[in-house]
Design a protein around this motif. Sequence first.
Motif, mmCIF file in Angstrom:
data_model
loop_
_atom_site.group_PDB
_atom_site.id
_atom_site.type_symbol
_atom_site.label_atom_id
_atom_site.label_comp_id
_atom_site.label_asym_id
_atom_site.label_seq_id
_atom_site.Cartn_x
_atom_site.Cartn_y
_atom_site.Cartn_z
ATOM 1 N N ALA A 81 0.826 -1.210 0.000
ATOM 2 C CA ALA A 81 0.000 0.000 0.000
ATOM 3 C C ALA A 81 0.862 1.263 0.000
ATOM 4 N N LEU A 82 2.000 1.210 0.681
ATOM 5 C CA LEU A 82 2.908 2.354 0.740
ATOM 6 C C LEU A 82 3.874 2.394 -0.448
ATOM 7 N N GLU A 83 3.862 1.334 -1.261
ATOM 8 C CA GLU A 83 4.806 1.209 -2.376
ATOM 9 C C GLU A 83 6.234 1.383 -1.869
ATOM 10 N N LEU A 84 6.512 0.690 -0.772
ATOM 11 C CA LEU A 84 7.805 0.813 -0.091
ATOM 12 C C LEU A 84 8.584 -0.489 -0.269
ATOM 13 N N GLU A 85 9.330 -0.544 -1.343
ATOM 14 C CA GLU A 85 10.068 -1.764 -1.673
ATOM 15 C C GLU A 85 11.196 -2.047 -0.698
ATOM 16 N N ASP A 86 11.676 -1.014 -0.003
ATOM 17 C CA ASP A 86 12.776 -1.200 0.942
ATOM 18 C C ASP A 86 12.318 -1.681 2.310
ATOM 19 N N ALA A 87 11.024 -1.830 2.501
ATOM 20 C CA ALA A 87 10.511 -2.249 3.806
ATOM 21 C C ALA A 87 10.917 -3.689 4.113
ATOM 22 N N ASN A 88 11.062 -3.974 5.390
ATOM 23 C CA ASN A 88 11.276 -5.338 5.867
ATOM 24 C C ASN A 88 9.901 -5.925 6.189
ATOM 25 N N VAL A 89 9.493 -6.932 5.453
ATOM 26 C CA VAL A 89 8.148 -7.494 5.577
ATOM 27 C C VAL A 89 8.113 -8.568 6.661
ATOM 28 N N MET A 90 7.097 -8.475 7.521
ATOM 29 C CA MET A 90 6.890 -9.467 8.566
ATOM 30 C C MET A 90 5.576 -10.199 8.349
ATOM 31 N N GLU A 91 5.504 -11.399 8.885
ATOM 32 C CA GLU A 91 4.258 -12.148 8.943
ATOM 33 C C GLU A 91 3.655 -12.002 10.338
ATOM 34 N N SER A 92 2.353 -12.173 10.437
ATOM 35 C CA SER A 92 1.719 -12.170 11.745
ATOM 36 C C SER A 92 2.321 -13.268 12.613
ATOM 37 N N ARG A 93 2.622 -12.933 13.849
ATOM 38 C CA ARG A 93 3.239 -13.810 14.849
ATOM 39 C C ARG A 93 4.736 -14.040 14.608
ATOM 40 N N GLU A 94 5.283 -13.387 13.596
ATOM 41 C CA GLU A 94 6.733 -13.456 13.397
ATOM 42 C C GLU A 94 7.422 -12.557 14.417
ATOM 43 N N THR A 95 8.633 -12.966 14.825
ATOM 44 C CA THR A 95 9.398 -12.229 15.820
ATOM 45 C C THR A 95 10.698 -11.722 15.211
ATOM 46 N N VAL A 96 11.048 -10.482 15.545
ATOM 47 C CA VAL A 96 12.306 -9.868 15.109
ATOM 48 C C VAL A 96 13.068 -9.423 16.341
ATOM 49 N N ASN A 97 14.350 -9.728 16.398
ATOM 50 C CA ASN A 97 15.200 -9.289 17.491
ATOM 51 C C ASN A 97 15.954 -8.033 17.083
ATOM 52 N N VAL A 98 15.856 -6.990 17.905
ATOM 53 C CA VAL A 98 16.600 -5.750 17.696
ATOM 54 C C VAL A 98 17.354 -5.485 18.991
ATOM 55 N N GLY A 99 18.641 -5.740 18.994
ATOM 56 C CA GLY A 99 19.390 -5.679 20.236
ATOM 57 C C GLY A 99 18.800 -6.668 21.228
ATOM 58 N N ALA A 100 18.544 -6.201 22.447
ATOM 59 C CA ALA A 100 17.939 -7.061 23.465
ATOM 60 C C ALA A 100 16.422 -7.027 23.430
ATOM 61 N N LEU A 101 15.861 -6.267 22.493
ATOM 62 C CA LEU A 101 14.408 -6.168 22.385
ATOM 63 C C LEU A 101 13.889 -7.143 21.333
#
Length: 231
Positions: A81-101
């Motif tokens: 919708a944003l036409e943002l090809e550089d976005a990192n796409v996630m799935e529902s219930r997927e988890t991403v680690n950013v540092g300790a978060l």
Amino acid sequence: MTFYPLASSSKGNAYIVSDGDTNILLEAGLTAKELRRRSPVPISSIDACFITHEHMDHAKCARSLCDKGVPVYMSEGTAIALELEDANVMESRETVNVGALRVMAFDTYHNTAQPFGYAIEDTHSRERMLFAVDTVNLNVRIPGLTEIALECNYADDLLGRLTKLPDKVKERIRRSHMEIDTAVQYLHKLDLSRVQIIWLLHMSSASGDAGRFLDRFEHEFPGIEIRICKE
């Protein structure tokens, strides 16, 4: 883990979650200039941004952040919708680690392509936050929550009194935003035994009432600090 609300209204939404080392931006609904002005940390120190949906009051500077090299996460539907090809796409219930978060996406209910909310965990302190804005309801259950930031947009009786607002607009609001009774009912379904703070997000200036909402939540959830995010 600290939650910093920078903006929370139909004019723009932006929030920062930080553990002191890692900084996550939730929503990018301000101009880049305004985000820099309001942020408690330099934009260069933002490690990742998570967008809930494509409306501009939530995604205004998403492209600018991508251009600056900030990893920006969202659903596939939002990215299209944003036409943002550089976005990192996630799935529902997927988890991403950013540092300790650790950030988990979950489905919400709004009039957009594929809206998400996010659960954020500090893997060191074991604090857990639920973040959901612009959603008519929620079904997700996150165990061990210590902080909640939840849409509480309007009271139906106040919305009904807005005589200059067209009925079709009122119905769109009812189908896409969370009413105070719905927010209270949802929270009562959760285990709040560890929750210290509940933040009320995206309150309408026309059909919300900060004093009334604060009194209601303090009555419904004694012992929990209630904070209302300002515009």
